[in-house]
Write a protein that holds these residues in place. Structure first.
Motif: not given
Length: 178
Positions: A16-19, A23-26
């Motif tokens: 989840g943290c990786f996802a 998502a937040f750092f494209p």
């Protein structure tokens, strides 16, 4: 189902943290996914051979022989054999722990298991050969001597610091591994 979910909760949290990171750092997405793919590929190449060797060790080496050569009464040959097994082993450190569990299951003494893990982590024969050619024999042999003393000292310190009931608990956990 609940027990299984709890067991894998740390893995799911990491995913989840990786996802969220992706998502937040494209801008970092390609590098993060490439690193994840590289690590997965590395593990898939390392883990199967390690477990095949573990299976062979478990089947081919009788418990009595392991106790004779690496058990509590093995004398000096136990630590020497543990050091050689760890030094000749190939692969990353996470491959050493299942191997150490099989050694424990077969009756190797705790200090010999600690020496094995220490040797696996610091004294690889290919690394020694590289150091001899790149940095010279004086450096390589000096580092090896320091490693030998350090491994023995750390193994002794850990064995001395852990209470006997904790060592028994570790052996009991190792015996549950199939």
């Amino acid at each position: 189902m609940n027990k299984t979910f709890r067991r894998y909760m740390p893995v799911l949290a990491a995913f989840g943290c990786f996802a969220l990171f992706v998502a937040f750092f494209p801008l970092w997405r390609d590098k993060a996914l490439g690193s994840m793919a590289f690590q997965a590929r590395t593990m898939l190449l390392v883990i199967p051979p390690v477990f095949m060797l573990l299976g062979l060790l478990d089947v081919w080496v009788p418990r009595e022989r392991m106790i004779k050569f690496m058990g509590p009464g093995s004398g000096i040959r136990g630590p020497v054999l543990a050091f050689l097994l760890g030094s000749f082993a190939a692969g990353p450190l996470y491959g050493a722990f299942p191997f150490a569990a099989v050694l424990m299951k077969k009756g190797a003494s705790f200090i010999n298991v600690l020496i094995f893990i220490g040797a696996w982590s610091t004294t690889k024969i290919p690394m020694l050969l590289f150091e001899v050619s790149a940095l010279g024999p004086r450096f390589a042999l000096s580092r090896l001597a320091i490693d030998l003393a350090g491994i023995a000292l750390i193994a002794w310190a850990i064995k001395s610091a852990l209470p006997a009931r904790e060592v028994e608990r570790i052996y009991a956990s190792a015996s549950l591994i199939d």
